[in-house]
Design a protein around this motif. Structure first.
Motif, PDB file in Angstrom:
ATOM      1  N   ALA A  65       0.832  -1.213   0.000  1.00 48.85           N
ATOM      2  CA  ALA A  65       0.000   0.000   0.000  1.00 48.85           C
ATOM      3  C   ALA A  65       0.862   1.256   0.000  1.00 48.85           C
ATOM      4  N   GLU A  66       1.964   1.234   0.760  1.00 44.30           N
ATOM      5  CA  GLU A  66       2.830   2.417   0.827  1.00 44.30           C
ATOM      6  C   GLU A  66       3.498   2.692  -0.522  1.00 44.30           C
ATOM      7  N   GLN A  67       3.751   1.660  -1.308  1.00 45.40           N
ATOM      8  CA  GLN A  67       4.397   1.852  -2.605  1.00 45.40           C
ATOM      9  C   GLN A  67       3.421   2.262  -3.699  1.00 45.40           C
ATOM     10  N   LEU A  68       2.130   2.094  -3.449  1.00 42.65           N
ATOM     11  CA  LEU A  68       1.140   2.434  -4.472  1.00 42.65           C
ATOM     12  C   LEU A  68       0.912   3.932  -4.588  1.00 42.65           C
ATOM     13  N   GLY A  69       1.087   4.655  -3.492  1.00 42.39           N
ATOM     14  CA  GLY A  69       0.774   6.076  -3.524  1.00 42.39           C
ATOM     15  C   GLY A  69      -0.717   6.307  -3.684  1.00 42.39           C
ATOM     16  N   ASP A  70      -1.075   7.225  -4.571  1.00 45.90           N
ATOM     17  CA  ASP A  70      -2.490   7.545  -4.803  1.00 45.90           C
ATOM     18  C   ASP A  70      -3.030   6.882  -6.068  1.00 45.90           C
ATOM     19  N   ALA A  71      -2.352   5.855  -6.559  1.00 48.57           N
ATOM     20  CA  ALA A  71      -2.762   5.253  -7.827  1.00 48.57           C
ATOM     21  C   ALA A  71      -4.028   4.417  -7.685  1.00 48.57           C
ATOM     22  N   PHE A  72      -4.328   3.942  -6.461  1.00 50.21           N
ATOM     23  CA  PHE A  72      -5.491   3.085  -6.263  1.00 50.21           C
ATOM     24  C   PHE A  72      -6.253   3.535  -5.015  1.00 50.21           C
ATOM     25  N   ARG A  73      -7.531   3.204  -4.983  1.00 44.74           N
ATOM     26  CA  ARG A  73      -8.368   3.482  -3.809  1.00 44.74           C
ATOM     27  C   ARG A  73      -8.288   2.272  -2.882  1.00 44.74           C
ATOM     28  N   LEU A  74      -7.882   2.516  -1.638  1.00 44.73           N
ATOM     29  CA  LEU A  74      -7.643   1.434  -0.686  1.00 44.73           C
ATOM     30  C   LEU A  74      -8.542   1.577   0.536  1.00 44.73           C
ATOM     31  N   ARG A  75      -8.751   0.458   1.209  1.00 45.13           N
ATOM     32  CA  ARG A  75      -9.489   0.450   2.491  1.00 45.13           C
ATOM     33  C   ARG A  75      -8.707  -0.382   3.485  1.00 45.13           C
ATOM     34  N   GLU A  76      -8.392   0.191   4.652  1.00 45.20           N
ATOM     35  CA  GLU A  76      -7.673  -0.540   5.670  1.00 45.20           C
ATOM     36  C   GLU A  76      -8.623  -1.525   6.352  1.00 45.20           C
ATOM     37  N   LEU A  77      -8.149  -2.778   6.519  1.00 45.13           N
ATOM     38  CA  LEU A  77      -8.995  -3.830   7.096  1.00 45.13           C
ATOM     39  C   LEU A  77      -8.700  -4.050   8.562  1.00 45.13           C
ATOM     40  N   ASP A  78      -7.442  -4.326   8.898  1.00 43.56           N
ATOM     41  CA  ASP A  78      -7.164  -4.754  10.254  1.00 43.56           C
ATOM     42  C   ASP A  78      -5.669  -4.842  10.447  1.00 43.56           C
ATOM     43  N   LEU A  79      -5.284  -5.104  11.673  1.00 42.62           N
ATOM     44  CA  LEU A  79      -3.882  -5.410  12.024  1.00 42.62           C
ATOM     45  C   LEU A  79      -3.850  -6.873  12.429  1.00 42.62           C
ATOM     46  N   VAL A  80      -3.081  -7.693  11.666  1.00 41.98           N
ATOM     47  CA  VAL A  80      -3.162  -9.146  11.816  1.00 41.98           C
ATOM     48  C   VAL A  80      -1.770  -9.705  12.073  1.00 41.98           C
ATOM     49  N   ARG A  81      -1.719 -10.669  13.020  1.00 47.35           N
ATOM     50  CA  ARG A  81      -0.489 -11.411  13.226  1.00 47.35           C
ATOM     51  C   ARG A  81      -0.571 -12.687  12.388  1.00 47.35           C
ATOM     52  N   VAL A  82       0.455 -12.910  11.574  1.00 46.11           N
ATOM     53  CA  VAL A  82       0.426 -14.085  10.689  1.00 46.11           C
ATOM     54  C   VAL A  82       1.480 -15.085  11.150  1.00 46.11           C
TER      55      VAL A  82
END
Length: 422
Positions: free
Chosen positions: A405-422
Motif C-alpha cells: 500500500a505504501e508503494q502504491l501512492g495515490d494510484a489506487f483506492r484502498l481500504r484498511e482492514l485490520d492489524l493481523v499477526r500471521v
C-alpha cells in the motif's frame, strides 16, 4: 596528344609534368571542369573575319598566354561519351563576345543538354589537368581489394552482432557513410570504387544474416524452445545472449508477490472427471498467466489450483507493486467478464481470492545441480499466501500488505482492514 600540348605550353617535356605516367600504358582520369564556359569557345569564321579586319586588340585580349585547340563541334560526328555526362549543362551559355560576326540563328537550342561532349573539350580538360597538376587519381588495385574487405567486414559484423532490423539500419548507415566518403575523396581528387563498395556491403550482410539464422541462431532457438515453458522470457533472453546454460544461484531483490487461489474449488470440482477438471483449470491458468505477463510479471508456479506470480524480477522494476495490484484487479475483472471461466457446467462456478505482498525476497535458480527451479523464497512470499487465506475470514476478493500500500501512492483506492499477526 594532351600531354604533348601541356608540355609545349609549360616549356618542358611532357613526362616532367607527369613523372608517374607511362604514356601508352596508363589511363588518366580527367577531372572535367563543371563551370559553364570553363573553356571559352570561339567561332573560327568570326576569328577569320576579325583577323581580316585587323582587330589585333581582340586577339591580344582573348588569347594572350593561352593554349588554343582548334577542332570541330559538330552535332553528331565528333561527340564522345565521357564522365563529363554527369555534369551536363545547356549548350551555348557563357559564350565569349564576338569580334565581327554575330552567332548564327538556330546554332544552339535553348535548354538542350547532352550526355556526349565534343572530343576537343576532352583534350582541353586533360591538358588543363596536366598543367595545373590536378586531375583525378584512382585507388590502386591492392587498395581497392583492402577497402572492399573492410566494407564487407563491417557489413558482416553488423549482421553477426545486431538483430536483423538493427542490422538493416546499420547497413543503410554504412552505405550512406561510404557514399559520403567517396564523394569527399572525389572532391579531393581521389576516385574510390563507390559502386564496388556498395556491392561489397550488399553481398556480405545478407550472406552473414543467412548464415547466422541457419547456423548460429539455431542453437539459441533450441535453448529458447527448451526452457520457454519453465523460465521467464527475460531469463531466457539473458541465457541466449550470453550463450550460457542456467546454473544454481540467487540474489536478494525487492519484489511484489501475487498469490491467488480458487474459492470453492472443492465444491466446483466435485463429480468432475479428471479430464474435465484439467481442461477447466488449463483454460483458467492460461487467462491468468496472460494477464500476469501483460503487466510485466511471471508465473513462478501453479500449486494445485493456486497461482504464484512475481513482479520486479528477474528484471528490476521500481513499479512492481503497481503492476502486481493492476494485474490482480484485471484477473478479477476477467473472471467477472467471462462467465465460462471456472464454469463446471453443473451450477457451480469458482471465484478467486488474491493476496499481494511487497518486500525483499530471494530469487534465482534454487535446488540441486541435477534438479532446480527458477523460483522465489522468503517471508514476502509467505505473507502473500497468508493474505490470500485471510480473504476467506474477511470476505474480500483481494488483500494487500502495508508495504504494498505504501508503494502504491495515490494510484489506487484502498481500504484498511485490520492489524493481523500471521
Amino acid at each position: 596528344f594532351a600531354a604533348e600540348i601541356a608540355g609545349r605550353a609549360a616549356g618542358k617535356p611532357p613526362l616532367d609534368l607527369t613523372p608517374d605516367l607511362k604514356l601508352g600504358a596508363d589511363s588518366v582520369l580527367i577531372d572535367h571542369p563543371t563551370a559553364v564556359g570553363a573553356f571559352p569557345t570561339y567561332s573560327l569564321a568570326d576569328l577569320h573575319a576579325c583577323a581580316e579586319a585587323g582587330r589585333e586588340d581582340y586577339f591580344q585580349r582573348h588569347f594572350a598566354g593561352k593554349t588554343v585547340l582548334v577542332g570541330t563541334t559538330l552535332d553528331v560526328e565528333d561527340r564522345k561519351l565521357s564522365s563529363n555526362r554527369w555534369v551536363t549543362k545547356p549548350e551555348g551559355l557563357a559564350a565569349p563576345e564576338r569580334c565581327i560576326l554575330p552567332p548564327m540563328e538556330g546554332l544552339t537550342v535553348a535548354g538542350r543538354t547532352r550526355d556526349t561532349i565534343p572530343g576537343v573539350y576532352i583534350h582541353a580538360a586533360a591538358a588543363e589537368n596536366l598543367l595545373s597538376g590536378g586531375g583525378l587519381r584512382a585507388l590502386s588495385p591492392v587498395g581497392g581489394v583492402g577497402l572492399f574487405a573492410l566494407l564487407a567486414g563491417l557489413s558482416a559484423a553488423a549482421a553477426a552482432v545486431l538483430t536483423p532490423a538493427w542490422g538493416a539500419l546499420a547497413l543503410a548507415g554504412l552505405a550512406l557513410g561510404w557514399s559520403g566518403a567517396a564523394t569527399a575523396t572525389f572532391n579531393g581528387g581521389l576516385v574510390l570504387p563507390w559502386l564496388g563498395g556498395l556491392i561489397a556491403l550488399g553481398l556480405a550482410w545478407p550472406a552473414l544474416t543467412a548464415f547466422r539464422f541457419v547456423v548460429v541462431d539455431r542453437d539459441r532457438r533450441q535453448v529458447r524452445n527448451a526452457f520457454k515453458l519453465y523460465l521467464p522470457p527475460s531469463v531466457i533472453d539473458d541465457m541466449t545472449r550470453e550463450g550460457a546454460m542456467p546454473r544454481l544461484g540467487g540474489e536478494a531483490r525487492d519484489v511484489s508477490i501475487l498469490f491467488s487461489d480458487i474459492a470453492g474449488y472443492t465444491k466446483m470440482s466435485e463429480g468432475l472427471d479428471p479430464e474435465e477438471l484439467v481442461a477447466i483449470l488449463n483454460r483458467y491458468f492460461t487467462a491468468m498467466t496472460d494477464i500476469v505477463e501483460k503487466h510485466g510479471g511471471f508465473v513462478d508456479k501453479f500449486i494445485g489450483d493456486a497461482v504464484l506470480a512475481v513482479f520486479g524480477a528477474p528484471r528490476a522494476n521500481p513499479a512492481h507493486a503497481q503492476e502486481a495490484v493492476a494485474a490482480a484487479l484485471e484477473m478479477q475483472a476477467a473472471l467477472a467478464a467471462d462467465k465460462t471461466l471456472l464454469d463446471s457446467g453443473r451450477g457451480s462456478r469458482g471465484a478467486i481470492r488474491i493476496g499481494v505482498a511487497s518486500g525483499p525476497a530471494l530469487i534465482g535458480n534454487i535446488g540441486s545441480p541435477r534438479r532446480f527451479n527458477y523460483t522465489v523464497m522468503g517471508d514476502t512470499v509467505n505473507l502473500a499466501s497468508r493474505l490470500e487465506g485471510l480473504g476467506k475470514v474477511y470476505g474480500t476478493e483481494m488483500i494487500i500488505s502495508q508495504n504494498t500500500a505504501e508503494q502504491l501512492g495515490d494510484a489506487f483506492r484502498l481500504r484498511e482492514l485490520d492489524l493481523v499477526r500471521v
